[in-house]
Design an enzyme around this catalytic site. Structure first.
Site, PDB file in Angstrom:
ATOM      1  N   LYS A  75      20.310  12.364  35.028  1.00 16.97           N
ATOM      2  CA  LYS A  75      21.184  12.052  33.903  1.00 16.97           C
ATOM      3  C   LYS A  75      22.320  13.068  33.795  1.00 16.97           C
ATOM      4  O   LYS A  75      22.135  14.249  34.110  1.00 16.97           O
ATOM      5  CB  LYS A  75      20.345  12.044  32.620  1.00 16.97           C
ATOM      6  CG  LYS A  75      21.011  11.482  31.372  1.00 16.97           C
ATOM      7  CD  LYS A  75      19.979  11.387  30.252  1.00 16.97           C
ATOM      8  CE  LYS A  75      20.550  10.818  28.965  1.00 16.97           C
ATOM      9  NZ  LYS A  75      19.511  10.683  27.918  1.00 16.97           N
ATOM     10  N   SER A 155      19.308   6.628  25.440  1.00 11.77           N
ATOM     11  CA  SER A 155      20.627   6.964  25.960  1.00 11.77           C
ATOM     12  C   SER A 155      20.695   7.018  27.479  1.00 11.77           C
ATOM     13  O   SER A 155      21.789   7.087  28.062  1.00 11.77           O
ATOM     14  CB  SER A 155      21.083   8.316  25.394  1.00 11.77           C
ATOM     15  OG  SER A 155      20.204   9.375  25.794  1.00 11.77           O
ATOM     16  N   SER A 179      14.882   8.047  24.480  1.00 11.14           N
ATOM     17  CA  SER A 179      15.937   7.771  25.454  1.00 11.14           C
ATOM     18  C   SER A 179      15.465   7.584  26.888  1.00 11.14           C
ATOM     19  O   SER A 179      16.236   7.157  27.738  1.00 11.14           O
ATOM     20  CB  SER A 179      17.002   8.867  25.406  1.00 11.14           C
ATOM     21  OG  SER A 179      17.734   8.773  24.208  1.00 11.14           O
TER      22      SER A 179
END
Length: 449
Positions: A75, A155, A179
């Site tokens: 990420k 997310s 997330s």
């Protein structure tokens, strides 16, 4: 089903493929389709160099770990030396490049993983939907071409799609309120949120120091366990499935089922029936502290307070550069006083004690990961009201476990051809290995149904 880490490792060991071939395939897919919306940065040359080095080691009979030569995405909030950490934002595009690589990325590389690139995300990880107005929104693989597609969940949005679309065999994301688990549930993957303190946050752009955790999104429980062992640095034996006979599961009846749509409800009831038939003892009961959490966090909670502390200097001069739906939420933290924050710390400990007391006679919690299937992107882009309503629904169930300081797994529980739905198993702090063993057994049960 997407290729598991074990399957890919076996192909490498048998000489049926090479790390370089796996990397080239991942990079080729990253350049096509959803790729430009999935990655904020593709580390092509570095990935190929890592893959070639892995092939040399394997030719010499060496494999550093079960991850040797396997393409993994990370990420875009993990520092990588020589690059600016973007956090899904344009705000940091000109920031000073990191001088040191995040500990979790270093551990992956030392284990022989090939890092394909950094994945797109909700700006600064502050939403469970995955929409990003700066870099685009990766589309969910389910009904991708219908009316502009559906959200990937957030997310860790790009993380999920990098795996579903074969741009990586697994992904590493962060989980502050779901997330990792939300995009896993909406995209048909397995997501693991560990007990936060088990995995280093060194070199990770924070959202909430009290709630942040780092975990994998992958095709299976065994994949998640293998990745977690590397991320945490903990050495464990082979993961074995727990017995479901006599397993004591607490299924909350308040909060977590509110607003559930018919697709999730059907998958939820089917999963409970399967677990019961396999010998699990399921207690459906009110978990009263769950009904109190919204009031405890009424001013924005840890996320707003701690995000404001990190962002306040940027917001003072550059608020217009933020996604308005993110900036608005961060600004809530401005009004949280030191006394409010200290009270929140104390109330959290009281809340955890209350939940743990009710769980004392049970092994784990079980609940839907999220109560609805993935909404359409266009509907949420068009309406703030729809956006924030959907965001609240996505975050509601998973964030209970972050506030509990617990661990959780989201498992796909839908049938082939149906909209992806996630089943969540969760435990209190430190129950990670027990949770993964139970999750492996439940995964097998659901796959056989």
């Amino acid at each position: 089903m997407t290729t598991t880490l074990t399957q890919a490792a076996e192909r490498l060991a048998q000489g049926q493929t090479s790390a370089t071939q796996l990397a080239e395939q991942a990079l080729e897919r990253a350049a096509q389709g959803e790729g430009p919306r999935v990655f904020t940065r593709v580390l092509r040359e570095q990935a190929l160099a890592e893959a070639r080095a892995s092939d040399v080691l394997r030719a010499a009979g060496l494999a550093r770990s079960p991850l040797e030569g396997l393409p993994i995405s990370v990420k875009d909030l993990f520092d990588i030396a020589g690059h600016s950490t973007l956090g899904g934002s344009k705000l940091l595009a000109s920031a000073t490049p990191a001088t040191q690589t995040a500990e979790v990325v270093q551990r992956l590389r030392r284990a022989g993983a090939v890092i394909v690139g950094t994945t797109n995300m909700t700006e600064f990880a502050y939403s469970g939907l995955g929409l990003n107005p700066h870099y685009g929104t990766p589309r969910n693989p389910w009904q991708r071409d219908i009316d502009g597609g559906r959200i990937p969940g957030g997310s860790s949005s790009g993380a999920a799609i990098s795996v579903t679309d074969g741009m990586a065999l697994a992904a590493i994301g962060s989980d502050t309120g779901g997330s990792v688990r939300i995009p896993s549930a909406l995209c048909g993957l397995t997501g693991f949120k560990p007990t936060a303190r088990r995995v280093s946050m060194q070199g990770v752009l924070p959202l909430s120091a009290n709630l942040d955790s780092i975990g994998p999104l992958a095709p299976s429980v065994r994949c998640c366990a293998a990745l977690d062992a590397v991320l945490s640095g903990e050495v464990h034996g082979e993961l074995r499935a727990a017995s479901l006979l006599g397993l004591r599961l607490l299924a909350p009846t308040n909060v977590v089922l509110d607003g559930m749509d018919s697709t999730v409800a059907a998958a939820w009831q089917r999963a409970l029936s399967l677990l019961s038939a396999a010998g699990a003892q399921i207690t459906e009961a009110v978990v009263q502290p769950f009904s109190e959490l919204a009031q405890i966090n009424a001013k924005g909670g840890f996320t707003a307070a701690e995000a404001w502390a990190w962002h306040r200097h940027y917001i003072a001069d550059r608020l217009a550069e933020y996604d308005p739906r993110v900036g608005t939420r961060i600004l809530r933290g401005k009004d949280i006083s030191a006394a409010d924050y200290i009270e929140l710390l104390a109330r959290r400990q009281q809340w955890i004690a209350q939940v743990e007391a009710q769980m004392a006679d049970h092994d784990l919690l079980v609940m839907p990961t999220v109560p609805v299937i993935a909404p359409k992107i266009a509907e949420l882009q068009a309406s703030d009201e729809a956006y924030f309503a959907a965001n609240g629904l996505m975050l509601r169930n998973p964030t209970l476990i972050n506030f509990l300081d617990g661990c959780a797994v989201s498992l796909p529980c839908h049938r082939a051809g149906e909209a992806p739905v996630g089943l969540s198993l969760a435990g209190t702090a430190g129950q990670d290995q027990r949770l993964l063993s139970v999750a492996l057994a439940v995964e097998t049960l659901l796959a056989q149904a």
